[in-house]
Design a protein around this motif. Structure first.
Motif, PDB file in Angstrom:
ATOM      1  N   GLY A  48      69.391  39.820  76.258  1.00 14.26           N
ATOM      2  CA  GLY A  48      67.939  39.743  76.347  1.00 14.26           C
ATOM      3  C   GLY A  48      67.263  39.277  75.079  1.00 14.26           C
ATOM      4  O   GLY A  48      66.036  39.177  75.032  1.00 14.26           O
ATOM      5  N   ARG A  49      68.073  38.951  74.037  1.00 11.33           N
ATOM      6  CA  ARG A  49      67.488  38.495  72.766  1.00 11.33           C
ATOM      7  C   ARG A  49      67.528  36.975  72.648  1.00 11.33           C
ATOM      8  O   ARG A  49      66.796  36.393  71.874  1.00 11.33           O
ATOM      9  N   CYS A  50      68.439  36.330  73.373  1.00  7.76           N
ATOM     10  CA  CYS A  50      68.532  34.866  73.470  1.00  7.76           C
ATOM     11  C   CYS A  50      68.997  34.207  72.165  1.00  7.76           C
ATOM     12  O   CYS A  50      68.199  33.675  71.389  1.00  7.76           O
ATOM     13  N   TYR A  98      67.768  33.131  66.631  1.00 12.34           N
ATOM     14  CA  TYR A  98      67.053  33.874  67.671  1.00 12.34           C
ATOM     15  C   TYR A  98      65.563  33.542  67.610  1.00 12.34           C
ATOM     16  O   TYR A  98      65.048  33.149  66.554  1.00 12.34           O
ATOM     17  N   SER A 101      60.608  36.764  68.018  1.00 14.87           N
ATOM     18  CA  SER A 101      60.288  37.926  68.845  1.00 14.87           C
ATOM     19  C   SER A 101      61.520  38.715  69.256  1.00 14.87           C
ATOM     20  O   SER A 101      61.405  39.859  69.705  1.00 14.87           O
ATOM     21  N   GLU A 102      62.705  38.081  69.144  1.00 14.00           N
ATOM     22  CA  GLU A 102      63.965  38.644  69.642  1.00 14.00           C
ATOM     23  C   GLU A 102      63.884  38.957  71.131  1.00 14.00           C
ATOM     24  O   GLU A 102      64.521  39.888  71.630  1.00 14.00           O
ATOM     25  N   GLN A 103      63.138  38.136  71.842  1.00  9.95           N
ATOM     26  CA  GLN A 103      62.998  38.298  73.290  1.00  9.95           C
ATOM     27  C   GLN A 103      63.303  36.983  73.996  1.00  9.95           C
ATOM     28  O   GLN A 103      62.663  35.958  73.714  1.00  9.95           O
ATOM     29  N   LEU A 105      62.488  36.506  76.878  1.00 10.85           N
ATOM     30  CA  LEU A 105      61.267  36.261  77.646  1.00 10.85           C
ATOM     31  C   LEU A 105      60.361  35.264  76.930  1.00 10.85           C
ATOM     32  O   LEU A 105      59.687  34.466  77.583  1.00 10.85           O
ATOM     33  N   SER A 106      60.339  35.300  75.589  1.00  9.45           N
ATOM     34  CA  SER A 106      59.508  34.351  74.836  1.00  9.45           C
ATOM     35  C   SER A 106      59.951  32.913  75.099  1.00  9.45           C
ATOM     36  O   SER A 106      59.120  32.007  75.200  1.00  9.45           O
TER      37      SER A 106
END
Length: 388
Positions: A48-50, A98, A101-103, A105-106
């Motif tokens: 989830g961090r991509c 990364y 945001s470490e997301q 989703l971003s």
């Protein structure tokens, strides 16, 4: 107005749709996706961090049937600049890139915002079943029939089930008489014999070696996780990329890779002379210590061998549902330098549908974005010549 159809709304397909709308004028870009939403695999990437890319982009981290072309594609693409151009700020953590945001989703939000701002049309629950030869091409889905001047295959693989599980992606290619290297799971876990269920959940840092007939096939330093079916962990997933069908492999675990065998022998010899009860306590995880005690080893050499070269027989790889990628896919020998099919003008292929895999560490996402950029540049060159 010319129409471009992109089959697949994964990372490569969505990014390509953005680039085409930015670079080309007077064209419609339509993305067909068999799922109900785009970029499902991106959302799961890196827990989830991509993990988008890696500072070390050596071709040694890739396997394909045209490494020269893959190397050119990956080395000419700057992921940091590309993401910055989209409005996504990224940072390196060690060698791994990364989103700030470490997301994951971003990444999805930025890609979809740019695509929608530019007027890309997304059609969901559209499983492409067949492409008829000709110009324009006729693309038939489970819901409709469309005409396209250009078609780009970006439909990913069935790994992890996140790109959909229908095998029609490969059938489409075979119907076009294209060579598809048989897909099989990669970057996945091992089934082992024995299965050490008493160690389930125990993580081990060390060096792990894939052996065939006692010889090293590949070696990884990192972490292993014992499970109720065998072993998992990043190091194991890396090793799985080097497994071939119908080959017999063993896994060697070095629990003490920070010590050479001679020094460890001397240490174990001194430790035995002290006559400790529960000899392995203080050396290893308590569950591993208990397991080793039950082996009733009688000599220092046996103990050192167990600590430095603990063997498990690999009985198989977990299936595509658990794999991060599939090894195999459309052979690069079917494509020219621009990733255009040699047999079919104006049909291109990018991303995971190709016979290209990278190891864990951002390599597969880097190739997905880089191959999309490569094709966008090729189409821009052709567009400029055609419309000049």
């Amino acid at each position: 107005m010319q129409k471009i159809l992109i089959v697949g709304a994964g990372a490569s397909g969505v990014y390509l749709s953005v680039l085409l709308k930015q670079k080309l004028y007077d064209c419609d870009v339509i993305v067909l996706e068999q799922n109900t939403a785009p970029l499902k695999k991106v959302l799961a990437t890196g827990n989830g961090r991509c993990n988008l890319s890696n500072k070390d982009m050596s071709i040694d981290y890739y396997q394909s049937d045209n490494n020269q072309l893959v190397e050119e594609i990956i080395s000419s693409f700057d992921m940091v600049q590309a993401m910055n151009d989209l409005g996504l700020y990224c940072i390196y953590q060690g060698n791994l890139l990364y989103p700030k945001s470490e997301q994951a989703l971003s990444v999805k939000q930025i890609l979809m915002q740019r695509a929608e701002e530019l007027g890309v049309l997304f059609l969901y629950e559209q499983e492409v079943l067949k492409i008829e030869k000709g110009y324009p091409y006729i693309v038939k889905t489970n819901q409709q029939q469309l005409k396209a001047d250009y078609v780009i295959f970006a439909m990913g693989s069935e790994a992890g089930r996140l790109s959909g599980t229908q095998l029609s992606r490969y059938q489409i290619l075979r119907k076009l008489h294209l060579n598809v290297v048989e897909p099989r799971p990669a970057l996945t876990q091992f089934f082992t014999q024995p299965v050490l269920k008493s160690l389930k959940g125990v993580r081990v840092k060390g060096t792990f070696t894939l052996l065939e007939k006692g010889k090293c096939v590949h070696q990884e330093k990192g972490e292993l996780l014992f499970t109720d079916y065998g072993v998992s962990g990043i190091a194991i997933m890396q090793l799985s990329a080097f497994c071939k069908p119908l080959h017999d492999y063993e896994l060697s675990i070095d629990f003490f890779d920070e010590e050479d065998a001679k020094k460890l022998y001397e240490y174990i010899e001194l430790r035995r002379k002290k006559g400790y009860n529960h000899f392995y306590d203080g050396l290893l995880n308590s569950k591993i210590s208990l397991y080793f005690e039950k082996q009733a080893l009688n000599s220092t050499q046996e103990i050192v061998s167990m600590l430095k070269d603990f063997r498990l027989h690999i009985t198989g790889l977990r299936s595509y549902e658990s794999a991060q990628v599939m090894k195999g896919g459309l052979s690069l020998n079917e494509l020219d330098h621009n990733l255009e099919l040699k047999k079919y003008p104006h049909i291109y292929a990018i991303g995971e549908i190709l016979n290209v895999i990278g190891l864990c560490g951002g390599y597969n996402l880097h190739f997905a974005f880089a191959s999309a950029s490569h094709v966008a540049k090729a189409l821009e060159r052709e567009w400029n010549v055609t419309n000049s």
